[in-house]
Design a protein around this motif. Structure first.
Motif, short mmCIF file in Angstrom:
data_model
loop_
_atom_site.label_atom_id
_atom_site.label_comp_id
_atom_site.label_asym_id
_atom_site.label_seq_id
_atom_site.Cartn_x
_atom_site.Cartn_y
_atom_site.Cartn_z
N LEU A 154 7.18 6.37 7.43
CA LEU A 154 8.32 6.96 8.13
C LEU A 154 7.91 7.57 9.47
N SER A 155 6.66 7.95 9.61
CA SER A 155 6.21 8.56 10.87
C SER A 155 6.09 7.52 11.98
N VAL A 156 5.95 6.25 11.60
CA VAL A 156 5.82 5.18 12.59
C VAL A 156 7.19 4.83 13.16
N GLN A 157 8.17 4.72 12.27
CA GLN A 157 9.54 4.39 12.70
C GLN A 157 10.49 4.68 11.56
N PRO A 158 11.76 4.90 11.88
CA PRO A 158 12.74 5.08 10.81
C PRO A 158 12.82 3.80 9.98
N ARG A 159 13.05 3.96 8.69
CA ARG A 159 13.12 2.80 7.80
C ARG A 159 14.27 2.98 6.82
N SER A 160 14.86 1.87 6.43
CA SER A 160 15.89 1.92 5.40
C SER A 160 15.22 2.16 4.06
N ARG A 161 16.02 2.56 3.10
CA ARG A 161 15.51 2.79 1.75
C ARG A 161 14.89 1.49 1.21
N ARG A 162 15.58 0.39 1.43
CA ARG A 162 15.09 -0.89 0.92
C ARG A 162 13.76 -1.28 1.57
N GLU A 163 13.67 -1.11 2.87
CA GLU A 163 12.43 -1.46 3.56
C GLU A 163 11.27 -0.60 3.06
N LEU A 164 11.53 0.69 2.93
CA LEU A 164 10.50 1.60 2.44
C LEU A 164 10.10 1.24 1.01
N ARG A 165 11.09 0.94 0.18
CA ARG A 165 10.83 0.54 -1.21
C ARG A 165 9.95 -0.72 -1.24
N ASP A 166 10.33 -1.72 -0.46
CA ASP A 166 9.56 -2.96 -0.43
C ASP A 166 8.12 -2.73 0.03
N ARG A 167 7.95 -1.92 1.04
CA ARG A 167 6.60 -1.65 1.56
C ARG A 167 5.75 -0.92 0.53
N LEU A 168 6.33 0.04 -0.17
CA LEU A 168 5.58 0.79 -1.18
C LEU A 168 5.22 -0.09 -2.38
N LEU A 169 6.14 -0.95 -2.77
CA LEU A 169 5.85 -1.87 -3.87
C LEU A 169 4.74 -2.85 -3.48
N ARG A 170 4.79 -3.35 -2.26
CA ARG A 170 3.74 -4.26 -1.79
C ARG A 170 2.39 -3.56 -1.71
N ALA A 171 2.42 -2.25 -1.50
CA ALA A 171 1.18 -1.47 -1.44
C ALA A 171 0.59 -1.24 -2.84
N GLY A 172 1.34 -1.64 -3.87
CA GLY A 172 0.81 -1.56 -5.22
C GLY A 172 1.30 -0.41 -6.07
N PHE A 173 2.25 0.35 -5.57
CA PHE A 173 2.79 1.45 -6.36
C PHE A 173 3.76 0.91 -7.40
N GLU A 174 3.83 1.58 -8.53
CA GLU A 174 4.70 1.16 -9.62
C GLU A 174 6.17 1.40 -9.24
N PRO A 175 7.07 0.52 -9.69
CA PRO A 175 8.49 0.67 -9.35
C PRO A 175 9.07 2.05 -9.70
N GLU A 176 8.73 2.57 -10.85
CA GLU A 176 9.25 3.89 -11.24
C GLU A 176 8.75 4.97 -10.30
N GLU A 177 7.50 4.87 -9.92
CA GLU A 177 6.88 5.83 -9.00
C GLU A 177 7.58 5.76 -7.63
N VAL A 178 7.86 4.55 -7.18
CA VAL A 178 8.51 4.35 -5.89
C VAL A 178 9.93 4.92 -5.93
N GLU A 179 10.66 4.65 -6.98
CA GLU A 179 12.03 5.16 -7.09
C GLU A 179 12.06 6.68 -7.12
N THR A 180 11.10 7.28 -7.80
CA THR A 180 11.01 8.74 -7.85
C THR A 180 10.75 9.30 -6.45
#
Length: 71
Positions: free
Chosen positions: A24-50
């Protein structure tokens, strides 16, 4: 004798939080974009949603504001 075993869960959550804030510090992001990026980084879906819920709660993720900024 080994000390008490600590769960890695709190540290992992912090890692997800830090990654989200970094994104988020690089640029504003939508919830979906942020979710996708965190999932691609290897975080668990539940962790990302939290984490996304936490960021929405404090106003750091707001799709409506994001859309208005792009309009």
């Amino acid at each position: 004798m080994a000390g008490p075993r600590r769960s890695r869960e709190p540290a992992r959550r912090l890692d997800c939080h830090e990654r989200a804030l970094r994104l988020l510090s690089v640029q504003p992001r939508s919830r979906r974009e942020l979710r996708d990026r965190l999932l691609r980084a290897g975080f668990e879906p539940e962790e990302v949603e939290t984490e996304l819920a936490r960021l929405e709660e404090v106003g750091l993720v707001d799709d409506e504001r994001f859309a208005r900024a792009l309009a």
